[in-house]
Design a protein around this motif. Structure first.
Motif: not given
Length: 349
Positions: A154-166
């Motif tokens: 996808t070319g996207r970052m694996v993690s934003e690291n901004r507490a946004s995953g959940i």
């Protein structure tokens, strides 16, 4: 970040198993033990992409025509699956005690489970998950690295690291009318379970429309559907749908004012249930409605599995089974394979 980290740590990978039934013990007679069984090696970005692709390949997809285009809706939104897998790989325990345990992705007939070694880290609790800015990272250096590493597909970052995953996972599931995931944290492992049943099926939407209430929000629809299914709703349930605490409280208060819901317990520990006078369809009416939906789904002469019928009708898994048994006994439909065969389909006579 290496080309093949499993050369040194063979179990620091992800495994994926698809079972044909509702548990690992639910195996059809003379049928396969697994419908799919594989492991994903390589660096984390590769594991995430391959795992998400495998999950989507093993789930049903519904297609909707909108204008001149087509929209495909999977049992589990791709972005919700991606966040669950990425979080499991990012937040798992990599200490020596857990290096023999992989991230486990398991697909059952009614749910998807993503489990990783090591429970929640720091002061975060299960009730906090999905809240604004809630984060506590066991692997802080890895989190910083993954916010700058792109996934190969996808070319996207694996993690934003901004507490946004959940919060992203909760939002994506709510957009397709799926119930929120269940979180289970213990000292040795953390598990996310995504139910497969869509909350807002035809039967439930017909029931909500029959309440005669105008101006209900999408999240109030989901809250009513949860209560209609027999599950109490809490403030945490509403926050898990992406609402801030004040908005969650206001929407639940509005349902009470409308006379649809009652609150049990004090704020902070309150549960919300359907008011006793809220109309519920009788079991006979529900079964009749479900039977009509299944019968219409088979009208074009197709041969459909139980999973296909559940997807087309929005009727629950167990009710589809009851309807199919009834239609078979009435001689209206025939099955194309033995009872426990994974190839079993149904069609009109």
């Amino acid at each position: 970040m290496g080309a093949y980290p499993q050369q040194f740590f063979p179990q620091l990978n992800a495994t994926f198993v698809v079972y044909p039934g509702l548990s690992a013990r639910d195996i059809p007679a003379n049928g396969p033990r697994f419908l799919d069984n594989r492991s994903f090696d390589g660096p984390i970005p590769v594991i995430v992409d391959e795992a998400v692709t495998a999950v989507l390949r093993n789930t049903s997809v519904r297609s909707f025509v909108e204008g001149s285009g087509r929209t495909d809706v999977y049992d589990y939104p791709a972005e919700a699956v991606r966040q669950a897998v990425a979080n499991a790989l990012l937040h798992r325990d990599y200490s020596p005690y857990f290096r023999g345990a992989p991230v486990q992705i398991t697909l059952f007939a009614d749910r998807l489970v993503v489990a990783n070694p090591g429970g929640l880290f720091g002061a975060v609790t299960e009730e906090d998950l999905g809240g604004d800015g809630v984060t506590s990272t066991r692997n802080s250096v890895l989190a910083r690295l993954l916010q700058d590493v792109r996934q190969p597909e996808t070319g996207r970052m694996v993690s934003e690291n901004r507490a946004s995953g959940i919060p992203t996972m909760l939002r994506e599931l709510s957009l397709v009318g799926s119930p929120p995931p269940e979180f289970d944290s213990r000292i040795t492992r953390f598990r996310v379970t995504m139910p497969r049943d869509a909350l807002l099926g035809d039967e439930t939407m017909t029931w909500i429309a029959g309440l005669g209430q105008q101006g209900l929000t999408p999240t109030q629809h989901i809250a009513l559907a949860e209560m209609h299914a027999g599950r109490p709703v809490t403030d945490g349930t509403m926050r898990n749908l992406g609402l801030a605490a004040p908005r969650a409280a206001n929407e639940l208060s509005d349902l009470i004012t409308r006379g649809l819901v009652v609150r049990i317990g004090e704020r902070g520990h309150a549960r919300y249930l359907l008011a006793p006078e809220t109309p519920e369809p009788s079991p006979a009416a529900s079964e009749s409605s479900a039977e009509e939906l299944v019968w219409r789904a088979l009208a074009d002469g197709s041969e459909l599995s139980r999973r296909d019928l559940q997807e087309r009708t929005g009727v629950t898994w167990t009710r589809v089974l009851r309807v199919l048994r009834s239609l078979e006994q009435q001689g209206k439909i025939i099955a194309t394979a033995p009872v426990r065969s994974p190839l079993r389909r149904y069609r009109r006579r």
